[in-house]
Write a protein that holds these residues in place. Structure first.
Motif, PDB file in Angstrom:
ATOM      1  N   GLY A  51       0.857  -0.989  -0.157  1.00 48.58           N
ATOM      2  CA  GLY A  51      -0.230   0.283  -0.209  1.00 48.58           C
ATOM      3  C   GLY A  51       0.788   1.095   0.187  1.00 48.58           C
ATOM      4  O   GLY A  51       2.298   1.388   0.072  1.00 48.58           O
ATOM      5  N   PRO A  52       0.299   2.448  -0.277  1.00 49.15           N
ATOM      6  CA  PRO A  52       0.630   3.481   0.112  1.00 49.15           C
ATOM      7  C   PRO A  52       1.658   4.237   1.151  1.00 49.15           C
ATOM      8  O   PRO A  52       1.436   3.196   2.061  1.00 49.15           O
ATOM      9  CB  PRO A  52       0.290   4.840  -0.879  1.00 49.15           C
ATOM     10  N   SER A  53       2.966   4.577   0.862  1.00 49.66           N
ATOM     11  CA  SER A  53       4.055   5.197   2.361  1.00 49.66           C
ATOM     12  C   SER A  53       2.553   5.434   3.489  1.00 49.66           C
ATOM     13  O   SER A  53       1.913   6.947   2.272  1.00 49.66           O
ATOM     14  CB  SER A  53       4.936   5.751   1.586  1.00 49.66           C
ATOM     15  N   GLY A  54       2.416   5.201   4.412  1.00 48.63           N
ATOM     16  CA  GLY A  54       2.149   5.729   5.222  1.00 48.63           C
ATOM     17  C   GLY A  54       0.762   5.813   5.202  1.00 48.63           C
ATOM     18  O   GLY A  54      -0.420   6.167   6.212  1.00 48.63           O
ATOM     19  N   CYS A  55      -0.008   4.510   4.967  1.00 49.01           N
ATOM     20  CA  CYS A  55      -1.321   4.353   4.543  1.00 49.01           C
ATOM     21  C   CYS A  55      -1.769   3.552   5.954  1.00 49.01           C
ATOM     22  O   CYS A  55      -2.772   3.509   6.629  1.00 49.01           O
ATOM     23  CB  CYS A  55      -1.661   3.678   3.415  1.00 49.01           C
ATOM     24  N   SER A  58       2.280  -0.515   8.683  1.00 51.95           N
ATOM     25  CA  SER A  58       2.684  -0.741   9.764  1.00 51.95           C
ATOM     26  C   SER A  58       1.575  -0.960  10.937  1.00 51.95           C
ATOM     27  O   SER A  58       1.549  -2.187  12.397  1.00 51.95           O
ATOM     28  CB  SER A  58       3.221  -0.339  10.609  1.00 51.95           C
ATOM     29  N   THR A  59       0.941   0.015  11.225  1.00 50.19           N
ATOM     30  CA  THR A  59      -0.441  -0.321  12.024  1.00 50.19           C
ATOM     31  C   THR A  59      -1.242  -1.235  12.665  1.00 50.19           C
ATOM     32  O   THR A  59      -1.555  -1.931  13.254  1.00 50.19           O
ATOM     33  CB  THR A  59      -1.120   1.154  12.171  1.00 50.19           C
ATOM     34  N   LEU A  60      -2.173  -1.981  10.773  1.00 48.90           N
ATOM     35  CA  LEU A  60      -2.249  -2.658  10.919  1.00 48.90           C
ATOM     36  C   LEU A  60      -2.378  -3.855  11.110  1.00 48.90           C
ATOM     37  O   LEU A  60      -2.022  -4.739  12.490  1.00 48.90           O
ATOM     38  CB  LEU A  60      -2.871  -2.965   9.069  1.00 48.90           C
ATOM     39  N   ILE A 198       2.470 -13.400   7.350  1.00 49.30           N
ATOM     40  CA  ILE A 198       1.811 -11.980   6.833  1.00 49.30           C
ATOM     41  C   ILE A 198       2.763 -11.212   6.460  1.00 49.30           C
ATOM     42  O   ILE A 198       4.245 -10.769   7.395  1.00 49.30           O
ATOM     43  CB  ILE A 198       0.527 -11.282   8.415  1.00 49.30           C
ATOM     44  N   LEU A 199       3.818 -10.584   5.451  1.00 47.53           N
ATOM     45  CA  LEU A 199       4.355  -9.771   4.767  1.00 47.53           C
ATOM     46  C   LEU A 199       3.713  -8.374   4.608  1.00 47.53           C
ATOM     47  O   LEU A 199       3.063  -8.519   4.010  1.00 47.53           O
ATOM     48  CB  LEU A 199       5.309  -9.909   4.300  1.00 47.53           C
ATOM     49  N   VAL A 200       4.756  -6.988   5.263  1.00 48.52           N
ATOM     50  CA  VAL A 200       4.542  -5.600   4.578  1.00 48.52           C
ATOM     51  C   VAL A 200       5.296  -5.638   4.492  1.00 48.52           C
ATOM     52  O   VAL A 200       6.709  -5.326   4.832  1.00 48.52           O
ATOM     53  CB  VAL A 200       3.680  -5.283   6.277  1.00 48.52           C
ATOM     54  N   THR A 201       5.024  -4.838   3.004  1.00 52.89           N
ATOM     55  CA  THR A 201       6.531  -4.221   2.357  1.00 52.89           C
ATOM     56  C   THR A 201       5.649  -4.055   1.321  1.00 52.89           C
ATOM     57  O   THR A 201       4.946  -3.116   0.864  1.00 52.89           O
ATOM     58  CB  THR A 201       6.901  -5.212   1.387  1.00 52.89           C
ATOM     59  N   HIS A 202       6.787  -2.392   1.082  1.00 51.37           N
ATOM     60  CA  HIS A 202       6.400  -0.951  -0.312  1.00 51.37           C
ATOM     61  C   HIS A 202       6.869  -1.973  -1.229  1.00 51.37           C
ATOM     62  O   HIS A 202       6.559  -1.692  -2.866  1.00 51.37           O
ATOM     63  CB  HIS A 202       6.511  -0.424   0.148  1.00 51.37           C
ATOM     64  N   ASP A 203       7.445  -2.907  -0.959  1.00 56.06           N
ATOM     65  CA  ASP A 203       8.418  -3.389  -2.866  1.00 56.06           C
ATOM     66  C   ASP A 203       7.250  -4.555  -2.881  1.00 56.06           C
ATOM     67  O   ASP A 203       7.103  -5.583  -3.513  1.00 56.06           O
ATOM     68  CB  ASP A 203       9.846  -3.943  -2.312  1.00 56.06           C
ATOM     69  N   ARG A 213      -0.873 -14.574  -1.522  1.00 54.65           N
ATOM     70  CA  ARG A 213      -2.241 -13.310  -1.688  1.00 54.65           C
ATOM     71  C   ARG A 213      -1.080 -11.757  -1.700  1.00 54.65           C
ATOM     72  O   ARG A 213      -0.665 -12.183  -0.371  1.00 54.65           O
ATOM     73  CB  ARG A 213      -3.279 -14.155  -0.802  1.00 54.65           C
ATOM     74  N   ILE A 214      -2.031 -11.585  -2.196  1.00 53.15           N
ATOM     75  CA  ILE A 214      -1.544 -10.091  -1.924  1.00 53.15           C
ATOM     76  C   ILE A 214      -2.279  -9.495  -1.364  1.00 53.15           C
ATOM     77  O   ILE A 214      -3.847  -9.104  -2.716  1.00 53.15           O
ATOM     78  CB  ILE A 214      -0.062  -9.076  -3.382  1.00 53.15           C
ATOM     79  N   ALA A 215      -2.956  -8.401  -0.862  1.00 47.41           N
ATOM     80  CA  ALA A 215      -3.179  -7.922  -0.118  1.00 47.41           C
ATOM     81  C   ALA A 215      -3.489  -6.007  -0.536  1.00 47.41           C
ATOM     82  O   ALA A 215      -2.119  -5.708   0.318  1.00 47.41           O
ATOM     83  CB  ALA A 215      -3.984  -7.709   1.684  1.00 47.41           C
ATOM     84  N   VAL A 216      -4.004  -5.396  -1.072  1.00 42.41           N
ATOM     85  CA  VAL A 216      -3.689  -4.165  -1.339  1.00 42.41           C
ATOM     86  C   VAL A 216      -4.565  -3.256  -0.710  1.00 42.41           C
ATOM     87  O   VAL A 216      -5.907  -2.936  -0.753  1.00 42.41           O
ATOM     88  CB  VAL A 216      -4.343  -3.468  -2.805  1.00 42.41           C
ATOM     89  N   MET A 217      -3.530  -1.792   0.341  1.00 48.70           N
ATOM     90  CA  MET A 217      -4.554  -0.991   0.835  1.00 48.70           C
ATOM     91  C   MET A 217      -4.847   0.259   0.474  1.00 48.70           C
ATOM     92  O   MET A 217      -3.661   0.628  -0.354  1.00 48.70           O
ATOM     93  CB  MET A 217      -3.893  -0.794   2.304  1.00 48.70           C
ATOM     94  N   THR A 218      -6.172   0.943   0.286  1.00 52.23           N
ATOM     95  CA  THR A 218      -5.776   2.258   0.085  1.00 52.23           C
ATOM     96  C   THR A 218      -4.827   3.222   0.841  1.00 52.23           C
ATOM     97  O   THR A 218      -4.929   3.378   1.901  1.00 52.23           O
ATOM     98  CB  THR A 218      -7.567   2.627   0.042  1.00 52.23           C
ATOM     99  N   GLN A 219      -5.284   4.377  -0.296  1.00 50.78           N
ATOM    100  CA  GLN A 219      -4.558   5.461   0.599  1.00 50.78           C
ATOM    101  C   GLN A 219      -4.911   5.334   2.338  1.00 50.78           C
ATOM    102  O   GLN A 219      -6.171   5.638   2.593  1.00 50.78           O
ATOM    103  CB  GLN A 219      -4.648   6.750   0.210  1.00 50.78           C
ATOM    104  N   ARG A 220      -4.499   6.337   3.160  1.00 53.52           N
ATOM    105  CA  ARG A 220      -4.461   6.322   5.102  1.00 53.52           C
ATOM    106  C   ARG A 220      -6.403   7.752   4.294  1.00 53.52           C
ATOM    107  O   ARG A 220      -5.854   8.645   4.200  1.00 53.52           O
ATOM    108  CB  ARG A 220      -3.825   7.015   5.690  1.00 53.52           C
ATOM    109  N   PRO A 221      -7.450   7.560   5.064  1.00 61.09           N
ATOM    110  CA  PRO A 221      -7.405   6.056   6.195  1.00 61.09           C
ATOM    111  C   PRO A 221      -8.239   4.971   5.603  1.00 61.09           C
ATOM    112  O   PRO A 221      -8.777   4.902   4.604  1.00 61.09           O
ATOM    113  CB  PRO A 221      -9.116   6.682   7.207  1.00 61.09           C
ATOM    114  N   ALA A 222      -6.971   3.546   5.533  1.00 60.29           N
ATOM    115  CA  ALA A 222      -7.251   2.813   4.555  1.00 60.29           C
ATOM    116  C   ALA A 222      -8.076   1.612   5.341  1.00 60.29           C
ATOM    117  O   ALA A 222      -8.799   1.655   6.114  1.00 60.29           O
ATOM    118  CB  ALA A 222      -5.485   1.949   4.582  1.00 60.29           C
ATOM    119  N   ARG A 223      -8.273   1.246   4.711  1.00 61.64           N
ATOM    120  CA  ARG A 223      -9.179  -0.093   3.620  1.00 61.64           C
ATOM    121  C   ARG A 223      -8.430  -1.115   3.003  1.00 61.64           C
ATOM    122  O   ARG A 223      -7.254  -0.406   2.389  1.00 61.64           O
ATOM    123  CB  ARG A 223     -10.536  -0.196   3.655  1.00 61.64           C
ATOM    124  N   ILE A 224      -8.817  -2.751   3.241  1.00 63.50           N
ATOM    125  CA  ILE A 224      -8.414  -3.218   1.530  1.00 63.50           C
ATOM    126  C   ILE A 224      -8.447  -3.365   0.664  1.00 63.50           C
ATOM    127  O   ILE A 224     -10.484  -3.037   0.843  1.00 63.50           O
ATOM    128  CB  ILE A 224      -8.026  -4.853   2.343  1.00 63.50           C
TER     129      ILE A 224
END
Ligand SMILES: Nc1ncnc2c1ncn2[C@@H]1O[C@H](COP(=O)(O)OP(=O)(O)OP(=O)(O)O)[C@@H](O)[C@H]1O
Ligand SMILES: [Mg+2]
Length: 260
Positions: A51-55, A58-60, A198-203, A213-224
């Motif tokens: 997902g986008p940087s800062g979305c 890591s919080t999730l 569960i891997l969080v990556t910007h790559d 499987r790859i979950a794509v998050m939206t911009q903040r405030p984020a959902r899947i």
């Protein structure tokens, strides 16, 4: 309660995240980070979150591990609400997680302290071999390369036989070549252990190389925004058509014109 859209009980969901909201209260006011996150992680799968940087990636992840309290919604692991961290839920960070004053052996055995020595030694040596550090058990972190320190970090996480492994940008501190090498190692190690990861990556390429499987998050405030299947056989070749097509699809969802 209605299950999230991608929940498939027949696949054996391990973690269920339902309508999670998370707001941080700061001096400057409230920061709404997660807004209605629904996600199901299957037992023994490797799931990547991009997902986008800062979305709020890591919080999730922190919420799913119990390090951060959610504002509303629910997170369950094996049907039990997550309210606090557990020694069975282990994080792998960048290389900085290992203790510089401990040897490789002591670092990997750290979480096994209450065990009889013989048993502990057997486990520590099993994981030293698994990550390819035979002969380095008495070395200290200052004597190891970045990639080797990262192997210690993985071995230490695996040695406690975790229920879920959380990886937050684990290769971020490594040079490009070592990062590629470590990705391959993680594919191999995951093939041997089949831990729920569960891997969080910007790559995006890293996510495709590793995850089922790859979950794509939206911009903040984020959902899947979407969860994509990645059934390509491992090891995965970034030059293959399916790999490139998936990469383009994810970049498209993230709003980046085309992959490079
Ligand atoms: N403890 C906190 N208190 C206040 N705000 C926070 C806190 N932790 C995170 N945030 C805010 O929440 C948002 C999401 O942060 P988070 O670290 O989860 O994003 P991320 O997707 O992991 O970012 P990156 O790609 O840079 O790693 C950011 O705006 C951040 O400033
Ligand atoms: Mg982050």
């Amino acid at each position: 309660m209605t299950p999230p859209p991608d929940a498939d009980p027949s696949a054996g969901d391990k973690i269920l995240v339902r309508d999670v909201h998370k707001t941080f209260s700061t001096k400057k006011g409230d920061v709404q980070v997660l807004e209605g996150v629904d996600l199901a992680v299957r037992d023994r799968e490797f799931l990547a979150i991009v997902g986008p940087s800062g979305c709020g990636k890591s919080t999730l992840l922190n919420c799913m591990a119990g390090f951060e309290r959610i504002s509303t919604g629910s997170i369950e692991i094996d049907g039990v609400e997550v309210t606090a961290p557990s020694p069975k839920r282990v994080f792998v960070f960048q290389e900085t997680g290992i203790f510089p004053w401990f040897s490789v052996w002591d670092n990997i055995g750290f979480g096994l302290s209450r065990m009889p020595f013989e048993q502990k030694h057997e486990i520590v040596m099993r994981y030293i071999r698994m990550v390819g550090l035979d002969g380095f058990e008495k070395s200290f972190p200052s004597e190891l390369s970045g990639g080797m320190k990262q192997r210690v970090e993985f071995a230490r996480a695996l040695a406690v036989d975790p229920d879920v492994l959380y990886l937050d940008e684990p290769f971020g501190a490594l040079d490009a070549f070592t990062r590629l090498e470590m990705r391959r190692e993680v594919v191999r190690i995951w093939g041997e252990t089949h831990k729920t990861c569960i891997l969080v990556t910007h790559d995006v390429e890293e996510a495709i190389e590793l995850a089922d499987r790859i979950a794509v998050m939206t911009q903040r405030p984020a959902r899947i925004q979407t969860v994509l299947d990645n059934p390509q056989p491992r090891p995965r070749d970034p030059d293959r058509r399916e790999f490139r097509a998936l990469k383009d699809e994810i970049f498209g969802i993230l709003g980046v014109e085309r992959s490079v």
